[in-house]
Write an enzyme that holds these catalytic residues in place. Sequence first.
Site, mmCIF file in Angstrom:
data_model
loop_
_atom_site.group_PDB
_atom_site.id
_atom_site.type_symbol
_atom_site.label_atom_id
_atom_site.label_comp_id
_atom_site.label_asym_id
_atom_site.label_seq_id
_atom_site.Cartn_x
_atom_site.Cartn_y
_atom_site.Cartn_z
ATOM 1 N N LYS A 188 0.834 -1.205 0.000
ATOM 2 C CA LYS A 188 0.000 0.000 0.000
ATOM 3 C C LYS A 188 0.875 1.263 0.000
ATOM 4 C CE LYS A 188 -3.312 -2.865 -0.075
ATOM 5 N NZ LYS A 188 -4.269 -3.316 0.899
HETATM 6 C C1 LIG Z 1 -5.265 -4.358 1.247
HETATM 7 C C2 LIG Z 1 -6.721 -4.182 1.226
HETATM 8 C C3 LIG Z 1 -7.534 -4.571 2.300
HETATM 9 C C4 LIG Z 1 -7.020 -5.370 3.467
HETATM 10 O O1 LIG Z 1 -5.966 -4.789 4.131
HETATM 11 P P1 LIG Z 1 -4.951 -5.711 4.980
HETATM 12 O O2 LIG Z 1 -4.145 -4.695 5.723
HETATM 13 O O3 LIG Z 1 -4.149 -6.509 4.008
HETATM 14 O O4 LIG Z 1 -5.760 -6.562 5.886
HETATM 15 C C5 LIG Z 1 -8.889 -4.294 2.238
HETATM 16 N N1 LIG Z 1 -9.427 -3.670 1.187
HETATM 17 C C6 LIG Z 1 -8.689 -3.293 0.126
HETATM 18 C C7 LIG Z 1 -9.355 -2.578 -1.014
HETATM 19 C C8 LIG Z 1 -7.315 -3.547 0.099
HETATM 20 O O5 LIG Z 1 -6.594 -3.210 -0.964
#
Ligand SMILES: *Cc1c(COP(=O)(O)O)cnc(C)c1O
Length: 384
Positions: A188
């Site tokens: 991210k």
């Molecule tokens: C990465 C992601 C999540 C989940 O996040 P984690 O930190 O991996 O649990 C949820 N929604 C979207 C759209 C994502 O890209």
Amino acid sequence: MIPYGRQNLSEDDIRSVVDVLRSDWLTQGPTVARFEAAIAKYVGSQYAVAVSSGTAALHLGCRALGLKRGGMLWTSPNTFVASANCAFYCNGDVSFVDIGKDTFNISPTALEKKLIEAKQRGQLPDILVPVHFAGQPCDMKEIFALAKEYDCKIVEDASHAIGAEYHDSKIGSCQYSELTTFSFHPVKLMTTGEGGAITTNDKGIYDKLMMLRSHGIIRDPDRMNGTSEGDWYYQQLDLGYNYRITDIQAALGISQLSRLDQFLKKRQTLVRRYHNKLSHLPVKLPIVRDARTSAWHLYVIRVDEKKTGKTRGEVFAALRKSGVGVNVHYIPVHTHPYYAKKGFQKGDYPVSEKYYEEAISIPIFYDMTEDEQDRVIRALEQAL
Ligand SMILES: *Cc1c(COP(=O)(O)O)cnc(C)c1O
């Protein structure tokens, strides 16, 4: 292989983590609170709660809004499974609203149509989860107006969108929602290893989130049933979880957040170069929309088989073969076998399915050099 995304850790990031390792508090210490204050200040919300993942943030968000058996959550199929799974964790149900053809985000038109039908059947959703896909803000004013009209709550899934802007506010300010969730997974925009956060302007929701993050336990005598039995005393008021983030992670988060604007700026530079240098190719590029600034978590191109004579799969394979670590976001959630068992079928959400057949996420990350970007562009020219 040039990856599609990658974290950047500076010496300062590392030093701030090491400082916490040498301190008294590895978890439940002051650094978590400092991280939360920094997030709230950055996005412009009253409150922030840092948690162990973006998935935990979505789950807690649904719990804090009271989703339970018989409840219903709607999101768009073009997302990571966690945006929908969080309803099942609460024993609630899930349905989907298709995306806009060019925004890849939940379509307000499709949403309104589905709400009208749902009202007639008496099955309105309790929670809407607009996902700011790739970092591009959803049409929040339209979605918010519909949520008010049909009495639904809004949880923004901003896993891709920390730092994105919509009209005059940052995503996470919750101007058009009850709460917003973030993910700090390494792919991210900024990272804490694993981690996430929830922002809100509602004190009641905030208190609930804080309680549910840590087993449903409170220590404030004012909130206890009866009176406190002493300084050691706490009470469990609800069934919560251990969704805490550590001070080690929070230290990394504070340091990364201080660099976020720099990260976003670099992404914008890379996007401008991609836009310029790919415009002559027979692929559809992501659109830039008015009154919003995307965080550009992803750069998704679409391969039109009719124009190129090549399928998305062929172009994808050629790119991987030439060392470009492309990816695909997202397999429509309703087409996964788990969702098929729940009764969803291919064909249910045709815009998301068509989009999926054409989409390729090409590399974009802070460390990316012009040379690497040119290699991606050349590989794409050859693949087409
Ligand atoms: C990465 C992601 C999540 C989940 O996040 P984690 O930190 O991996 O649990 C949820 N929604 C979207 C759209 C994502 O890209």
